[in-house]
Write an enzyme that holds these catalytic residues in place. Structure first.
Site: not given
Lengths: 290, 788, 174
Positions: B220, B370-371, B740
């Site tokens: 990413q 996704r935090c 997110e």
């Protein structure tokens, strides 16, 4: 993810298949492959020889003949799921096949494979116990018929010899006022049962129970026939308190382990709940007009 | 001639433009890592430890190397010769690539097998014989902190990694002493796993003649990887200008494809030694057992309120289980991420939060799924505690929130823990959600059902997110500041190419970035090609995670576009023979004030930039912007969930779930909504289904999709979504991140609903996941289990 | 281990190959035939990313041996486009934003096509049940359901228009 190397053959007849099984004690039958191939990918099973029986004609059929519904062992779950005959006359079987794995796996998974794999977590065994079904088996010494309640001997163990092939499953044709249901508690679609209960009932014209079959899934080392729960129903009308009594007895017949799906206590509780729901569902179908 | 400025042609902001990415994916022509095939390519597979903690006594490779096609077995000793057996983590700890003498978690990489294809490599792995001497295992971080606990790390004095605290402890303690009501609770947020459908992998291609490394990698953050690889391999003669990281199509990231995993480094080493490309693709079991973790926070939280039911103080102490090394992908100054956003949407005057990182014999991780850098943990805590406090005071949880929210007129709002929230209108979002779900009717229904012994619950989560890392004064990854970038070049025919330092893994950047530029310049989005992921061509960026792309690179796209527009104005003035100040811009063209018939389109200007530019001006029409955000952005929302609990099985059924989100300007509503759907599902799953579990010997119990339960379309609720729009005042187009939000906000709504259903029985808290056996145990304890 | 000769059609093209028995169909498609549209997402037959059609039925190709496909016909995502036009399922996924990262999408579409072939007008419950063998991490399934609905409607409309038969192209692969 990668199976170890093995030899492979796809015989066209049962005698050929049996002869191949006889040649190698680690040879295994490949039917749907939806249980066996995953084990091989993890190298938990490493047969040196795979005997693919999918090319053998005449093992996929569903028809009633005399007193029996006869199903070829290679009949796919999805075929059962889509069969009008199964849906209208064998609701327990229809319920069960519908809940095995997922729709895509059901296109290849077979009824014969589900039984002969003898995984206590598989769904059909309990239903077959409730039906009082039989299986037909062919081996080098000829063929024999085995009642399902004598078929399973332990986890992944059955009375099938290494060189025998299960060819047909027979379910008694339902007498009038018969009904059934399968209720399965799973953590998620595609999972094995946390617990499941199969019931098959025959009533008389006045609503009294003549015969009852109750099978339990994944709450013991083998599928379990809940004898005491069955017996309590015979000769009586299935009112609420009798249903609860049968459920209590079914719970006692269960012998579950603690595992990732839940504790033994929880599973026993589930068996009681699901027995009530299965019996009510079966009776509800009857009243809906069968 | 067609009007090139029309909305449906330009497809700028607010347009639900269909995705450019779709055509290749729909036809099976995606270019994912395992699709890459290079001539002579070898396969790498990995031998892994069956023990959670053990000394390696011997590694026997003869049987493996005897297999035709197995070329080599690489061990820690092999790598040690090149000093790449260890590598730094993003938190400046040390991580093993391959061990020399001790393994620290089950499934840890122990040796690499290099072979001509993946089948032979798998056979090779099965043939390597490793002898282990098991050592004592530490699995519980609380036990790890007790004196005399076995040490996880021989190179450390004990299992305590760091202590981090934030806020005014003294004033907070005082507020608690003075408070009229206080509540406290222990909350455990268990370890979960991102489980993107594509696992991790790479193809390392060393060219021994050019001394050039091309590294195709599921990453990413390609530029950060390039720089890290350059630093770590400098002593081997690699140099950053001869390293090219290519992030191809990625099948889902969610933070799990940010860290550097040992498999990548072994593949690079193997390629350098053989001079051939080496591919490593992990299996799902390896993925679940060894990488991409999130959460594992043991939280003790307290709230204080005054007699008017106003929340006055928040105090949180947390033990963070980091596995055997701190490899969490945090910005370097933030070992607990942005956990101090935990004052949430409420106007707390006092707050204090402390976190202690602990080593255990588990894989490293923590920041993923996704935090937004621990924001899920923070929001879950404050939303659960707010609900507990509301219930304790006997106040309706919606009313309680409404009376404690930060008010619109307080923005920009400085929280008690120091964050300056850019904009928000929390009450509007909650009221909208309440209307959508008909909240008052639901409460009446709940009361009626309760009398019949039916368990129905309503749960709210009114979250504030913090995304867009981040301003250079506070944010860096291993020292590299967290700006991001956009470079735009307009071609003579008025088309454009734009390259970014971020990297989409499904968020649709090829579609949405073009929309930003289209809006700024009036060039149709279809005429703007967007590229990301190749470090040879893309401007330097820190990648896509923590919902940062729109806030940083999206802003860079707008600013770069405006630089281009400034030059375009000069060219237009030249073409129109007018003064620059006499020109007005209307998306897609400059026209002379008062004479709208005298105009030049951006396409005409672009052509002129190459054929008729003013003397003394550089030709061309392009710009690059490295955007250093002045602040983070603060998306927010309110979610309301209705559950029914089956007393016969303990199963929780989500009957309805309404999600109202506010991410400021919505670039592409279709894509925003898709992100919300996906995010909600990744909030629902940890609430009810997902947990990575270990036994006391450190054996992972569920490293596969049979027992690590991702929801199918059958379990997943039918999400209902709505929005409010409160733009960010500091972002060039008023947009905030959104990827997110739903994962951050949803778990608390579900947990709150379940507890709400059973509060009247005396239930205060249940840890997620709220599995049927867990719920049943509580029903049984309170005499509510019902066998039917 | 002896290799086995297999002969089958893949997306209408005739294919011949010599393969190890242990070669999974998904690897045969991806590695031997370079049809990389079919993906691998798990190792327990759970995720469905590998779904293709074998002899007209959806199967998980990671749990089928290539040798089992001998004499059969396989259809993959690469075979959905007909005469240069997108299949209604592909069009549906595009129009209704049924994909994000795209990794589960080929398998999801193959499962959906199989569902629609059996049930041309499914309810939402039936759609969700029909794709319950396919996991998606990105979309939350809402738009996948819409995509399949879109395709169902289009396929129903198309089936009421008579069409000329399409001839299969038979080319031997060396």
């Amino acid at each position: 993810m990668i199976p170890p190397p093995f030899e492979y053959a796809a015989p066209k007849t049962i005698p050929e298949a049996i002869a191949l099984l006889d040649q190698d004690s680690s040879a295994k039958i490949l039917a749907g492959g939806q249980s066996l191939i995953p084990l091989m990918k993890f190298r938990l099973a490493s047969p040196a020889f795979l005997v693919d029986i999918n090319r053998i004609d005449g093992l996929e059929y569903i028809h009633e003949e005399g007193d029996w519904l006869r199903i070829g062992a290679l009949t796919r779950e999805s075929t059962l799921d889509q069969s009008a005959l199964v849906h209208t006359r064998y609701p327990l079987l229809a319920d069960t096949t519908h809940l095995i794995a997922d729709p895509t796996v059901r296109n290849l998974a077979t009824l014969g494979g589900n039984l002969s794999h003898a995984d206590p977590a598989n769904d059909h065994p309990a239903a077959m116990l409730a039906y009082g079904a039989q299986v037909a088996v062919v081996g080098p010494r000829g063929s024999r018929t085995i009642p399902v309640d004598r078929f399973f001997t332990g986890p992944f163990e059955s009375v099938l010899a290494h060189d025998e092939i299960l060819t047909e499953i027979r379910i008694p044709v339902p007498k009038p006022f018969s009904t059934g249901a399968y209720v399965k508690m799973e953590r998620r679609v595609g999972d094995f049962a946390t617990a499941a209960v199969a019931v098959q009932l025959r009533l008389d014209g006045s609503g009294q129970c003549l015969t009852a079959g109750i099978g339990l899934t994944n709450v013991g080392l083998t599928p379990i026939k809940a004898h005491a729960a069955e017996q309590i129903l015979v000769g009586r009308r299935l009112d609420d308190s009798l249903i609860r009594e049968a459920a209590r007895l079914a719970g006692e017949a269960a012998d579950p382990q603690d595992d990732q799906r839940g504790s033994g206590d929880y599973k026993r509780f589930l068996v009681r709940t699901l027995t009530v729901r299965a019996l009510r569902s079966a009776l509800g179908r009857m009243n809906g007009g069968m | 001639m067609a009007d090139l400025t029309a909305d449906e042609v330009v497809q700028g902001l607010g347009h639900s433009r269909k995705r450019v990415e779709d055509m290749r994916f729909l036809q099976g022509r995606g270019n994912y890592i395992d699709d890459i095939k290079l001539p002579g390519m070898l396969s790498l597979d990995i031998v892994r430890s069956p023990y959670a903690h053990a000394r390696i006594k011997s590694i026997k490779t003869e049987k493996a190397t005897a297999i035709p096609g197995v070329l080599a077995v690489i061990t820690g000793e092999t790598l040690k010769k090149y000093n790449v057996h260890n590598m730094p983590t993003l938190m400046s700890d040390t991580q093993m690539v391959l061990p020399i003498d001790t393994v620290e978690y089950q499934f840890q990489e122990v040796a690499g097998v290099l072979a001509t294809d993946r089948f032979v490599a798998a056979d090779g792995v099965a043939a390597v014989e490793v002898e282990y001497e098991p050592l004592p295992v530490v699995v519980d971080p609380k036990k790890a902190l007790l004196p005399g606990a076995p040490k996880v790390r021989e190179d450390k004095p004990d299992n305590h990694i760091w202590h981090w605290e934030w806020g005014d402890k003294q004033n907070t303690d005082r507020a608690f002493e003075k408070a009229d009501t206080t509540v406290s609770e222990d909350i455990y947020i268990p370890r979960i796993h991102v489980s993107s459908i594509e696992t991790c992998g790479c193809v390392a291609q060393w060219d021994p003649i050019e001394k050039h490394l091309t590294l195709y990698m599921t990453t990413q953050a390609p530029h950060a990887i390039r720089t890290v690889v350059a630093l770590v391999t400098a002593h081997l003669g690699l140099s950053e200008e001869r390293i090219r990281v290519i992030s191809p199509d990625i099948g889902g990231g969610f933070g799990g494809k940010v860290p550097v995993y040992p498999g990548y480094v072994i593949a690079v080493a193997a390629s350098i030694v053989t001079g051939l490309p080496v591919k490593w693709i992990e299996t799902r079991t390896e993925n679940l057992a060894a990488d991409s973790f999130a959460r594992d926070y043991h939280i003790h939280a307290e709230l204080a309120a005054d007699k008017d039911n106003k929340m006055t103080a928040l105090r949180i102490n947390t033990i963070a289980d980091h596995g055997y090394t701190d490899a969490a992908a945090n910005p370097s100054k933030w070992p607990a991420g942005l956990f101090n956003i935990c004052t949430g949407s409420y106007d707390f005057k006092n707050g204090f939060v402390a976190v202690d990182g602990v080593y255990t014999n588990k894989p490293p991780g923590g920041i993923a799924y996704r935090c937004s850098f621990r924001v899920t943990e923070a929001v879950f805590t404050v939303e659960r505690m707010t609900d507990i406090l509301a219930h304790t005071l006997g106040v309706d949880p919606a009313e309680f929130r409404l009376s404690n929210f930060v008010k619109p007129e307080q923005f920009p709002y400085k929280s008690a823990l120091g964050w300056e929230y850019d904009s928000g209108n929390y009450a509007a979002a909650l009221r909208k959600a309440m209307n959508m779900i008909e909240y008052d009717e639901l409460r009446k229904e709940q009361a009626r059902k309760r009398e019949k012994g039916e368990l129905m619950g309503i749960g709210i989560s009114s979250f504030t997110e913090i995304v867009g890392a981040g301003p250079s004064k506070d944010f860096d990854i291993l020292g590299i500041k967290m700006f991001d970038s956009c470079e735009i070049r307009i071609h003579p025919t008025g088309k454009a190419i734009a390259r970014f330092g971020t990297k989409s893994q499904g968020q649709g950047h090829e579609t949405t970035y073009a929309q930003i530029i289209a809006e700024e310049l009036g060039i149709p989005a279809d005429a703007i090609k967007v590229e990301e992921g190749d470090t040879d061509t893309a401007p330097y960026g820190l990648g896509t995670y923590a919902s940062r792309s729109t806030p940083t690179a999206g802003a860079a796209a707008a600013i770069a576009s405006r630089k281009i527009r400034a030059k375009a104005r000069k060219i237009a003035a030249h073409l129109l023979e007018a003064a620059e100040d006499d020109l007005e811009w209307e998306r897609g063209k400059f026209y002379v004030k008062g004479s709208p018939g005298r105009f030049k389109t951006i396409q005409e200007i672009a052509f002129a930039a190459y054929t008729n530019h003013p003397q003394g001006m550089e030709a061309g029409l392009e710009a690059v912007d490295y955007y250093d955000p002045p602040n983070l952005t603060y998306p927010f929302g309110s979610y309301i969930c209705v559950v029914d609990i089956d007393r016969g099985t303990g199963q929780v059924k989500v009957r309805r779930f309404v999600a109202v989100d506010d991410c400021g300007t919505r670039i592409n509503p279709m894509i925003v909504e898709g992100q919300i759907h996906g995010g909600l599902t990744m909030g629902f799953a940890p609430a009810l289904l997902e947990e990575i579990t270990y036994d006391e010997s450190g054996n992972i119990m569920n490293p596969n999709f049979m027992d690590y339960l991702l929801p199918t379309a059958v379990e997943t609720p039918r999400w209902e979504t709505g929005e409010t729009v409160t733009p960010s005042p500091h972002h060039p187009i008023g947009a905030k991140g959104v990827g997110e939000s739903a994962t951050v906000g949803a778990p608390a709504a579900i947990a709150n609903a379940v507890v709400d259903a059973m509060w009247y029985l005396g239930v205060r808290n249940i840890d997620i996941p709220l599995t049927p056996p867990k719920v049943w145990a509580i029903l049984k304890e309170h005499g509510m289990a019902l066998e039917e | 281990m002896a290799n086995h000769h297999i002969s089958l059609t893949v997306n209408g093209l005739k294919v011949e190959a010599d393969v190890e028995p242990r070669l999974l169909l998904v690897y045969f498609l991806r590695e031997n035939l370079n049809l990389t549209g079919t993906h691998i997402g798990c190792d327990t037959t759970s995720c469905g990313a590998c779904t293709v059609h074998l002899n007209g039925k959806a199967v998980k190709s990671c749990t089928v041996l290539a040798v089992q496909a001998d004499g059969g016909r396989v259809k993959t995502v690469e075979g959905l486009v007909q005469d240069g036009k997108l299949h209604p399922i592909q069009e549906g996924f595009h129009m209704e934003h049924g994909l994000q990262c795209g990794f589960c999408t080929p398998g999801m579409m193959m499962a959906a096509v199989s569902l629609l072939e059996q049930n041309p007008d499914p309810t939402e419950d039936q759609i969700r049940w029909g794709i319950s063998g396919n996991l998606c991490r990105c979309t939350g399934y809402v738009n996948i359901v819409k995509s399949i609905r879109y395709a169902a409607e289009k396929m129903r409309a198309q089936s009421s228009i008579p069409q000329a038969p399409v001839g299969a192209v038979e080319v031997k692969n060396g």
